[in-house]
Design an enzyme around this catalytic site. Structure first.
Site, PDB file in Angstrom:
ATOM      1  N   CYS A   2       0.843  -1.189   0.000  1.00 23.28           N
ATOM      2  CA  CYS A   2       0.000   0.000   0.000  1.00 23.28           C
ATOM      3  C   CYS A   2       0.883   1.245   0.000  1.00 23.28           C
ATOM      4  O   CYS A   2       1.947   1.264   0.596  1.00 23.28           O
ATOM      5  CB  CYS A   2      -0.946   0.106   1.192  1.00 23.28           C
ATOM      6  N   ARG A  27       3.571  -0.070  -4.982  1.00 28.83           N
ATOM      7  CA  ARG A  27       3.420  -0.684  -3.666  1.00 28.83           C
ATOM      8  C   ARG A  27       2.108  -1.457  -3.533  1.00 28.83           C
ATOM      9  O   ARG A  27       1.870  -2.151  -2.545  1.00 28.83           O
ATOM     10  CB  ARG A  27       3.464   0.394  -2.587  1.00 28.83           C
ATOM     11  N   TRP A  71      -2.923  -2.587  -1.671  1.00 30.00           N
ATOM     12  CA  TRP A  71      -2.642  -4.008  -1.914  1.00 30.00           C
ATOM     13  C   TRP A  71      -3.368  -4.729  -0.786  1.00 30.00           C
ATOM     14  O   TRP A  71      -2.959  -4.693   0.364  1.00 30.00           O
ATOM     15  CB  TRP A  71      -1.136  -4.276  -1.852  1.00 30.00           C
ATOM     16  N   ASN A  97      -0.941   2.255   5.825  1.00 30.18           N
ATOM     17  CA  ASN A  97      -0.138   1.191   5.235  1.00 30.18           C
ATOM     18  C   ASN A  97       0.406   0.375   6.385  1.00 30.18           C
ATOM     19  O   ASN A  97       1.049   0.927   7.282  1.00 30.18           O
ATOM     20  CB  ASN A  97       1.008   1.795   4.413  1.00 30.18           C
ATOM     21  N   GLY A  98       0.144  -0.925   6.359  1.00 27.55           N
ATOM     22  CA  GLY A  98       0.650  -1.783   7.427  1.00 27.55           C
ATOM     23  C   GLY A  98      -0.357  -2.866   7.745  1.00 27.55           C
ATOM     24  O   GLY A  98      -1.233  -3.173   6.931  1.00 27.55           O
ATOM     25  N   GLU A 463      16.384 -17.239  -9.791  1.00 29.42           N
ATOM     26  CA  GLU A 463      16.034 -15.859 -10.118  1.00 29.42           C
ATOM     27  C   GLU A 463      15.350 -15.794 -11.490  1.00 29.42           C
ATOM     28  O   GLU A 463      14.349 -15.086 -11.671  1.00 29.42           O
ATOM     29  CB  GLU A 463      17.305 -14.989 -10.090  1.00 29.42           C
ATOM     30  N   LYS A 467      11.514 -14.547 -12.419  1.00 27.77           N
ATOM     31  CA  LYS A 467      11.191 -13.535 -13.433  1.00 27.77           C
ATOM     32  C   LYS A 467      10.159 -14.087 -14.424  1.00 27.77           C
ATOM     33  O   LYS A 467       9.216 -13.392 -14.796  1.00 27.77           O
ATOM     34  CB  LYS A 467      12.448 -13.095 -14.199  1.00 27.77           C
ATOM     35  N   GLU A 470       6.709 -14.086 -12.615  1.00 29.98           N
ATOM     36  CA  GLU A 470       6.026 -12.813 -12.341  1.00 29.98           C
ATOM     37  C   GLU A 470       5.808 -11.979 -13.596  1.00 29.98           C
ATOM     38  O   GLU A 470       4.805 -11.277 -13.698  1.00 29.98           O
ATOM     39  CB  GLU A 470       6.742 -12.014 -11.248  1.00 29.98           C
ATOM     40  N   HIS A 486      15.963 -36.985 -10.647  1.00 29.84           N
ATOM     41  CA  HIS A 486      15.414 -37.515  -9.391  1.00 29.84           C
ATOM     42  C   HIS A 486      13.933 -37.201  -9.251  1.00 29.84           C
ATOM     43  O   HIS A 486      13.417 -37.160  -8.130  1.00 29.84           O
ATOM     44  CB  HIS A 486      16.207 -36.959  -8.202  1.00 29.84           C
ATOM     45  N   LYS A 585       5.650  -4.204  -5.017  1.00 26.10           N
ATOM     46  CA  LYS A 585       7.109  -4.221  -4.990  1.00 26.10           C
ATOM     47  C   LYS A 585       7.664  -4.379  -3.581  1.00 26.10           C
ATOM     48  O   LYS A 585       8.647  -5.062  -3.364  1.00 26.10           O
ATOM     49  CB  LYS A 585       7.652  -2.937  -5.618  1.00 26.10           C
TER      50      LYS A 585
END
Ligand code: M6R
Length: 590
Positions: A2, A27, A71, A97-98, A463, A467, A470, A486, A585
């Site tokens: 947020c 955010r 968010w 925000n929180g 990584e 990518k 997302e 395996h 983010k």
């Protein structure tokens, strides 16, 4: 998660609030809202969607206001749950925000006292709690102090009171910055949001409550007046604009040679003194992309003969047992410096006896303030949700740290040489963009893929897979090459491509054998390699040759290649590259 903003001054608040909100949209972007104070009271507007996507004609006039981009955590995505939230009488508007852990208990208590709630959120509870304190006789600052004293969890709030026309900011555990202008004052979750208006900022500390006026701020802590440093932000407005690129992600990928150069030259006399110069144990703690940087750090330092090294998922810290080390160094990596899990992990390691070092891209961020020492990446602001240049600059710091902690060894010497050449090697990799584009577009046909590597490319598989997930919405899995047989082999078929990261090191022949085994299962093979080998051409659908980086630091160029492949794959599918669905983010909730 947020983003919050606020403005109090002489100008129309709404355009400032909306454009500031756009810059904190990364955010969270499932809904947004603004409240503006004027002669009619506090007018509020809320909408589902991102502020710059579903922009509306909002007729509000007034020179004081607050805004929020959400968010969702507590309560579904809806206009009802979007901020700002009000108290019962609509005297108080609030953005938050929180995450308030005790919101249920507070809601029950307030409901019993006669408060009526209109949303499902934890944030609305704070507005009613402040209302309760006001009705008990407190004025706004005291009411916010008393109300926040009852909150468990994290918050950064901006509160607007209609009758007194006052604005109050408070924070604990969530970031907020106050920008100082000339007869006007700004509030935002982070500095880039208000960069077009001011570079002079104050970072309130945990527990601070600030009365924000057109003249600046009066900050209190535990009931007493305190002063906080006014700092100057050295980031430039052009750094938070797209500059002709189609997406921020692409711009940020192409900024990597310069970002790496800036990170190297930011410490001309070498890294600052570390909280522990000769550790007996080094542990990296981080989340997501930053975690992968930690794995590269671990690879670079492994088997050094002086200290042990390991990497932990910060959110799993609670279940990782550590003995109290006599001289342990915990390195918490976080581009934002605000990731709740990383901060909690770092604090846990600190309690276990480790000295802490933060590696972050954001000056004065929470992690930078909490750690015993800090090293900054100099990537500049990163706007796209996907981390790119902040990752490769983290790799530079990993290599510099490895060289420092293994000083005097041949490995340290060759690492320093590899770091020196890195900006050019990354530049050469970017010049292969057309090849990554064509391979990335090709991969857009598939829904699933494996990414394999060994040794120094192993962290890159994780990584690169992140990518592809997302940015391209491909279910990609990073697997150590040796692990394929395996179990994952069962999934190999013509519709499941394998992207192989083959470094020119002792493992390359083993990798080649694995590729032949994959070929025998009809899975298409894409190879990124810095080891030109004829035999690879025989098995692979496509081979792209990368510049060679020595000293185990090839991760940087393999990463840049996979960033571009995932970018072009996502672009071919017309996906929202800079703001993938459901993400934010900065993950400031645990
Ligand atoms: O700000 P941080 O580096 O602490 O963020 C941690 C992760 O949320 C982050 O790295 C995330 O995985 C990336 N943005 C994905 O590209």
């Amino acid at each position: 998660m947020c983003g919050i903003v606020g403005y109090i001054g002489q100008r129309e608040a709404l355009p400032i609030l909306l454009s500031s909100l756009e810059r904190v949209t990364y955010r969270g972007y499932d809904s947004y809202g603004v409240a503006v104070l004027n002669g009619h009271g506090i007018e509020v507007f809320k909408k589902v969607g991102a502020v710059d996507v579903v922009r509306a004609d909002i007729p509000f006039k007034g020179s004081t206001g607050i805004g929020h981009t959400r968010w969702a955590t507590v309560g579904a995505v809806s206009e009802r749950n979007a901020h700002p939230h009000f108290d019962c009488t609509k005297q108080i508007a609030l953005v938050h925000n929180g995450d308030i852990d005790n919101h249920r208990d507070l809601r029950e208590r307030l409901a019993a006292q006669g408060h009526t709630f209109t949303s499902e959120t934890d944030s609305e509870v704070i507005a009613h709690l402040i209302e309760q304190k006001l009705s008990d006789g407190a004025e706004l600052v005291e009411a916010v102090e008393a109300a926040t004293g009852e909150l468990e969890g994290s918050y950064a709030i901006v509160v607007l009171e209609q009758t007194t026309r006052r604005m109050v900011v408070a924070r604990r555990g969530s970031p907020v910055v106050i920008g100082l202008g000339d007869g006007e004052t700004y509030v935002a979750s982070d500095a880039p949001a208000i960069l077009p208006y001011t570079h002079r900022v104050i970072y309130p500390e945990d527990g601070d409550v600030a009365l924000v006026t057109t003249a600046g701020v009066d900050i209190r802590h535990n009931g007493s007046k305190v002063s906080r440093l006014v700092r100057t932000i050295d980031w430039d407005v052009s750094q938070i604009e797209k500059g002709g690129y189609e997406h921020f992600m692409l711009k940020e990928i192409f900024e990597q040679p310069q970002a790496i150069r800036d990170t190297i030259t930011a410490y001309p006399a070498g890294l600052p003194r570390l909280p522990v110069e000769n550790p007996d144990h080094v542990v990296f703690a981080a989340c997501g992309t930053s975690l992968h940087a930690g794995l590269v750090g671990e690879y670079l330092m492994a088997g050094n003969g002086k200290f042990t090294v390991s990497t932990v998922v910060a959110s799993e810290m609670a279940v990782v047992p550590f003995n109290r080390p006599s001289a342990g160094l915990a390195i918490a990596i976080s581009q934002s410096g605000e990731t709740a899990d990383t901060i909690a992990g770092m604090n846990g390691l600190s309690e276990a006896g480790f000295k802490t070092l933060a590696v972050t891209n954001v000056r004065h961020s929470s992690i930078a303030r909490l750690a015993n020492g800090v090293i900054y990446t100099t990537a500049g602001p990163e706007v796209a949700v996907a981390s790119t240049k902040t990752f490769t600059t983290q790799l530079v710091i990993m290599a510099m740290l490895a060289a420092r902690l293994m000083d005097g060894t041949e490995r340290a010497k060759s690492l320093r040489e590899a770091i020196r050449t890195l900006p050019n090697k990354v530049q050469q990799t970017l010049e292969l963009a057309d090849e990554f584009k064509s391979a990335g577009e090709d991969l857009a046909r598939f829904n699933n893929m494996f990414i394999i590597g060994k040794g120094q490319t192993r962290p890159v598989t994780l990584e690169a897979a992140l990518k592809f997930k997302e940015i391209s919405y491909v279910h990609a899995e990073g697997v150590p090459a040796g692990e394929l047989k395996h179990g994952p082999f069962a999934l190999l078929e013509a519709n499941t491509p394998v992207l192989a990261l083959v470094a020119d090191d002792a493992h390359k022949m083993r990798m080649l054998t694995t590729l032949r085994e994959i070929k025998a299962r009809n899975a298409p093979i894409y190879v990124l390699t810095d080891a030109p080998m004829h035999d690879v051409e025989d098995v692979a659908t496509r081979v792209i040759i990368l510049p060679k980086v020595e000293a185990g630091l090839a991760a940087a160029v393999f990463t840049v290649a996979s960033q571009l492949m995932s970018y072009y794959c996502g672009r071919a599918k017309n996906l929202p590259i800079d703001r993938p669905r459901n993400l934010a983010k900065s993950v400031t909730v645990p």
